[in-house]
Design an enzyme around this catalytic site. Structure first.
Site, PDB file in Angstrom:
ATOM      1  N   GLU A   1     -41.357 -43.408  77.667  1.00 56.79           N
ATOM      2  CA  GLU A   1     -42.714 -43.108  78.111  1.00 56.79           C
ATOM      3  C   GLU A   1     -43.342 -44.407  78.596  1.00 56.79           C
ATOM      4  OE1 GLU A   1     -45.950 -42.082  79.445  1.00 56.79           O
ATOM      5  OE2 GLU A   1     -44.825 -40.377  78.608  1.00 56.79           O
TER       6      GLU A   1
ATOM      7  N   THR B   1     -50.764 -36.140  79.280  1.00 56.97           N
ATOM      8  CA  THR B   1     -52.084 -35.790  79.799  1.00 56.97           C
ATOM      9  C   THR B   1     -52.954 -35.113  78.752  1.00 56.97           C
ATOM     10  OG1 THR B   1     -51.321 -35.621  82.089  1.00 56.97           O
ATOM     11  CG2 THR B   1     -53.311 -34.411  81.509  1.00 56.97           C
ATOM     12  N   CYS B   2     -52.406 -34.128  78.061  1.00 56.13           N
ATOM     13  CA  CYS B   2     -53.220 -33.326  77.143  1.00 56.13           C
ATOM     14  C   CYS B   2     -53.865 -34.184  76.067  1.00 56.13           C
ATOM     15  CB  CYS B   2     -52.374 -32.232  76.509  1.00 56.13           C
ATOM     16  SG  CYS B   2     -53.307 -31.197  75.347  1.00 56.13           S
TER      17      CYS B   2
ATOM     18  N   CYS C   1     -56.828 -32.132  77.845  1.00 49.88           N
ATOM     19  CA  CYS C   1     -57.500 -31.081  77.083  1.00 49.88           C
ATOM     20  C   CYS C   1     -58.068 -31.550  75.748  1.00 49.88           C
ATOM     21  CB  CYS C   1     -56.574 -29.893  76.877  1.00 49.88           C
ATOM     22  SG  CYS C   1     -54.840 -30.270  76.662  1.00 49.88           S
TER      23      CYS C   1
ATOM     24  N   LYS D   1     -61.173 -33.866  76.422  1.00 50.80           N
ATOM     25  CA  LYS D   1     -62.136 -33.032  77.145  1.00 50.80           C
ATOM     26  C   LYS D   1     -62.819 -32.049  76.205  1.00 50.80           C
ATOM     27  CE  LYS D   1     -60.555 -29.539  79.102  1.00 50.80           C
ATOM     28  NZ  LYS D   1     -59.628 -28.733  79.931  1.00 50.80           N
TER      29      LYS D   1
ATOM     30  N   TYR E   1     -48.165 -38.413  67.020  1.00 49.18           N
ATOM     31  CA  TYR E   1     -47.056 -38.025  67.886  1.00 49.18           C
ATOM     32  C   TYR E   1     -45.909 -39.025  67.759  1.00 49.18           C
ATOM     33  CZ  TYR E   1     -48.936 -34.146  70.709  1.00 49.18           C
ATOM     34  OH  TYR E   1     -49.378 -32.927  71.143  1.00 49.18           O
TER      35      TYR E   1
ATOM     36  N   ALA F   1     -38.473 -45.220  83.063  1.00 49.01           N
ATOM     37  CA  ALA F   1     -37.051 -44.917  83.139  1.00 49.01           C
ATOM     38  C   ALA F   1     -36.741 -44.204  84.449  1.00 49.01           C
ATOM     39  CB  ALA F   1     -36.631 -44.044  81.958  1.00 49.01           C
TER      40      ALA F   1
ATOM     41  N   GLY G   1     -63.163 -26.277  92.751  1.00 46.59           N
ATOM     42  CA  GLY G   1     -63.778 -25.121  92.099  1.00 46.59           C
ATOM     43  C   GLY G   1     -62.954 -24.545  90.977  1.00 46.59           C
TER      44      GLY G   1
ATOM     45  N   TYR H   1     -60.770 -24.959  87.051  1.00 46.97           N
ATOM     46  CA  TYR H   1     -61.257 -25.085  85.678  1.00 46.97           C
ATOM     47  C   TYR H   1     -61.711 -26.499  85.359  1.00 46.97           C
ATOM     48  CZ  TYR H   1     -56.671 -26.973  84.214  1.00 46.97           C
ATOM     49  OH  TYR H   1     -55.550 -27.747  84.068  1.00 46.97           O
TER      50      TYR H   1
ATOM     51  N   GLU I   1     -65.453 -27.304  84.109  1.00 41.98           N
ATOM     52  CA  GLU I   1     -65.593 -27.849  82.757  1.00 41.98           C
ATOM     53  C   GLU I   1     -66.391 -29.149  82.779  1.00 41.98           C
ATOM     54  OE1 GLU I   1     -61.569 -26.017  80.681  1.00 41.98           O
ATOM     55  OE2 GLU I   1     -61.489 -27.958  81.681  1.00 41.98           O
TER      56      GLU I   1
ATOM     57  N   ASP J   1     -45.553 -29.514  83.446  1.00 41.27           N
ATOM     58  CA  ASP J   1     -46.271 -29.533  84.719  1.00 41.27           C
ATOM     59  C   ASP J   1     -45.440 -30.070  85.873  1.00 41.27           C
ATOM     60  OD1 ASP J   1     -48.312 -28.603  83.190  1.00 41.27           O
ATOM     61  OD2 ASP J   1     -49.683 -30.272  83.540  1.00 41.27           O
TER      62      ASP J   1
ATOM     63  N   HIS K   1     -68.923  -6.532  61.704  1.00 45.71           N
ATOM     64  CA  HIS K   1     -70.308  -6.540  62.185  1.00 45.71           C
ATOM     65  C   HIS K   1     -71.180  -7.433  61.301  1.00 45.71           C
ATOM     66  CE1 HIS K   1     -73.895  -4.961  64.096  1.00 45.71           C
ATOM     67  NE2 HIS K   1     -74.433  -4.788  62.890  1.00 45.71           N
TER      68      HIS K   1
ATOM     69  N   GLU L   1     -66.666  -7.982  67.876  1.00 44.71           N
ATOM     70  CA  GLU L   1     -66.624  -6.540  67.619  1.00 44.71           C
ATOM     71  C   GLU L   1     -66.750  -5.729  68.904  1.00 44.71           C
ATOM     72  OE1 GLU L   1     -69.991  -4.607  65.634  1.00 44.71           O
ATOM     73  OE2 GLU L   1     -71.136  -6.455  65.909  1.00 44.71           O
TER      74      GLU L   1
END
Length: 450
Positions: free
Chosen positions: A36, A43-44, A49, A52, A100, A116, A177, A179, A183, A305, A439, A444
């Site tokens: 890496e 990215t996540c 995500c 964000k 991670y 790499a 336009g 997500y 966001e 991706d 409820h 519901e």
């Protein structure tokens, strides 16, 4: 396994898909190494995500603090410190990155924190010059934000840089336009910025049900977000005062202190050495794979991706898991089902959906039955917030099988995760009707649709 190779598996890219595949392969007994060049998590975790969603939580307090007065709370001296939030988010990102990395190390995955490249048959060369061999190679390098090619595009930021801004822009133009655009529009709007979304077409969130995207646009407009449709940028010019003049093809120039591109993502394939061994790519640059994530080169696979199948973190994770189980596990190879995948837009308010939208359902099934609930959540009523939620269920007109569900409103993604199980399982509208409601809840409404 392949004893004459240095490793059984070499993974290039340690985002969500690469990390899962490497860990699971090692758990199956494979000798695994991974490279890496940036930060473990992809990215996540690092610039997508996870941070964000933390900003979304922070932004939501702008409305919650305002609503709190209607619930008897007195909030005095409230203020917002962007730098404090930004730095706290980045610290937590570092914490998750550490988890991670630690997980991989505990599974005896050899980590190379450098670039790499495939330089020969079963051969990988690292940036340091070290050459290793592997029986299998997995490409999981993800994708990056696309920036349109217009004059002055070097002045434009993307979602990558948005997490590291020194301050909240006073006035920001967001191109796109989808997500990501919607966001960040919601985030910056809640933090007090004047937000303008410029879109080349006349539609936002084109893959979502028209009723959901129309409702989001109406609510966004009521919150002060401006939309410029059928708009193309000609040039971005930096002014002496640091502002940016944006020149449009068919509109008068406007001035912003920040311009952000959220116009899609491009697979990261440059410098991987794909041509060296003949790995085929598609017209968008995506690595072409079969249902088992295998490329045209027998020992090279790709997930996430970089394949541009479905650009969602959970999908990359499932692809990585399936690859590792299928190649290194003791059971029959299996493929990931890319149909009926739930998704969400963490806008203000959020949208979530699973299955087919109404147009898709009509195209495929012809006769469909549509059930909706358009209501004001109790919290919004008490808070005197004129913001309505919408739930929509699309069913096969003949059998009653649920083909899709979409929702916009508070906690929509949390609710949709459970509903997605039912849709994936092929349940009917009658199964929902026979379920007793909890409820009072927003959820519901799913079992009370008529």
């Amino acid at each position: 396994m392949g004893e004459h190779y240095d490793y059984d598996l070499f993974t290039i890219g340690l985002g969500s898909g690469g990390t899962r595949a490497s860990r699971v392969a090692a758990a199956h007994g494979a000798r695994v190494a991974a490279a890496e060049e940036y930060r473990v998590g992809g990215t996540c975790v690092i610039r997508g995500c996870v941070p964000k969603k933390m900003l979304v939580y922070g932004a939501q307090f702008a409305e919650d603090l305002e609503d709190a007065t209607h619930f008897g709370w007195t909030v005095e001296g409230k203020s917002f410190d962007w730098v404090k939030l930004r730095d706290h988010v980045m610290r937590d990102v570092g914490r998750i990155e550490g988890i991670y990395t630690e997980t991989l190390e505990k599974h005896d995955v050899t980590l190379f924190h450098e670039r790499a490249e495939i330089t020969g048959d079963h051969q990988i060369t690292l940036a340091s010059g070290k050459v290793v061999t592997a029986k299998y190679i997995l490409l999981a390098t993800g994708a990056r934000p696309h920036v349109p090619d217009f004059k002055g595009h070097e002045h434009v930021i993307t979602s990558n840089e948005a997490f590291h801004l020194d301050k909240v822009p006073e006035c920001i133009l967001i191109l796109g336009g989808g997500y990501i655009a919607n966001e960040f529009a919601g985030i910056f709007n809640e933090f007090g910025a004047q937000v303008v979304i410029a879109q080349r077409s006349d539609t936002i969130l084109r893959h979502y049900d028209f009723a959901m995207r129309d409702r989001l646009m109406q609510l966004s407009l009521s919150k002060g977000i401006e939309f410029l449709f059928n708009t193309q940028i000609e040039e971005v010019v930096k002014q002496e005062d640091g502002m940016f003049e944006v020149r449009f093809k068919d509109k008068e120039p406007r001035h912003f202190d920040c311009v952000m591109a959220a116009t899609g993502r491009v697979p990261n394939i440059e410098g991987l050495g794909l041509d060296t061994v003949g790995v085929k790519t598609g017209e968008r640059g995506q690595i072409k794979v079969d249902e088992f994530s295998k490329t045209n080169v027998d020992y090279i696979y790709a997930v996430g991706d970089v394949t541009d199948r479905v650009q969602l973190t959970p999908v990359a994770i499932r692809e990585g898991q399936a690859f590792a189980d299928s190649v290194f596990g003791d059971k029959e190879p299996y493929a990931v089902d890319h149909t009926c995948i739930p998704s969400a837009v963490f806008s203000h308010p959020p949208i979530a959906a699973v299955g087919l939208n109404e147009r898709e359902a009509k195209d495929k099934y012809g006769q469909v039955a549509v059930y909706t609930s358009d209501f004001r959540p109790m919290k919004n009523v008490v808070a005197d917030r004129n913001e309505r939620s919408l739930i929509k269920m699309i069913c096969d007109g003949a059998s009653g099988k649920i083909l899709g569900i979409a929702m916009i409103g508070p906690d929509a993604p949390e609710i949709m995760q459970a509903a997605a199980v039912a849709v994936k399982a092929g349940m009917n509208k009658a199964d929902f009707d026979a379920t007793t409601a909890i409820h009072p809840t927003v959820a519901e409404e799913l079992v009370l649709l008529r």
